[in-house]
Design a protein around this motif. Sequence first.
Motif, short mmCIF file in Angstrom:
data_model
loop_
_atom_site.label_atom_id
_atom_site.label_comp_id
_atom_site.label_asym_id
_atom_site.label_seq_id
_atom_site.Cartn_x
_atom_site.Cartn_y
_atom_site.Cartn_z
N TYR A 103 -5.56 5.97 -1.26
CA TYR A 103 -3.98 4.49 -0.93
C TYR A 103 -4.03 3.58 -1.91
CZ TYR A 103 -3.81 6.72 3.92
OH TYR A 103 -3.52 7.59 4.84
N ARG A 121 0.49 5.94 -0.23
CA ARG A 121 -1.16 7.19 -0.54
C ARG A 121 -0.29 7.85 -0.94
NH1 ARG A 121 -1.06 7.41 6.01
NH2 ARG A 121 1.19 9.08 6.17
N TRP A 141 1.17 -1.00 -0.06
CA TRP A 141 0.25 -0.30 0.11
C TRP A 141 0.86 0.97 -0.04
CZ3 TRP A 141 -5.40 -0.10 -0.55
CH2 TRP A 141 -5.93 -1.20 -0.21
#
Length: 124
Positions: free
Chosen positions: A94, A38, A36
């Motif tokens: 995200y 962002r 992940w």
Amino acid sequence: QVQLLESGGGLVQAGGSLRLSCAASGRTFSMNAMAWFRQAPGKEREFVAAVFYIGGTVHLSDSVKGRFTISRDNARNTVYLQVNSLKPEDTAIYYCAAGRRIGIGTTTNDYDYWGQGTQVTVSS
């Protein structure tokens, strides 16, 4: 090709929680890690967390340690990001990413496929 679809974003008050999901499809067997990232308005995309398919090793950025947790369900080809104790500065899009690279990867260049992103907005 690998397709990634994120979900679970939304608007939450400071201190709240969300669970982000990333479902992978396609040639997922060729991937070694999922992560992940962002990106906040006007800022560069930054690493948040990664998990490896083999062994389940995880790596979190210092800014989210103790608040965020990454996990994966290999049978469902899905990766989750549990985000707790959210702060206004966590507001960002995200993105889920998947990569063939073996070893810890914390830059965008380390990943080969990207999802469209899910918006997380934290109000104060």
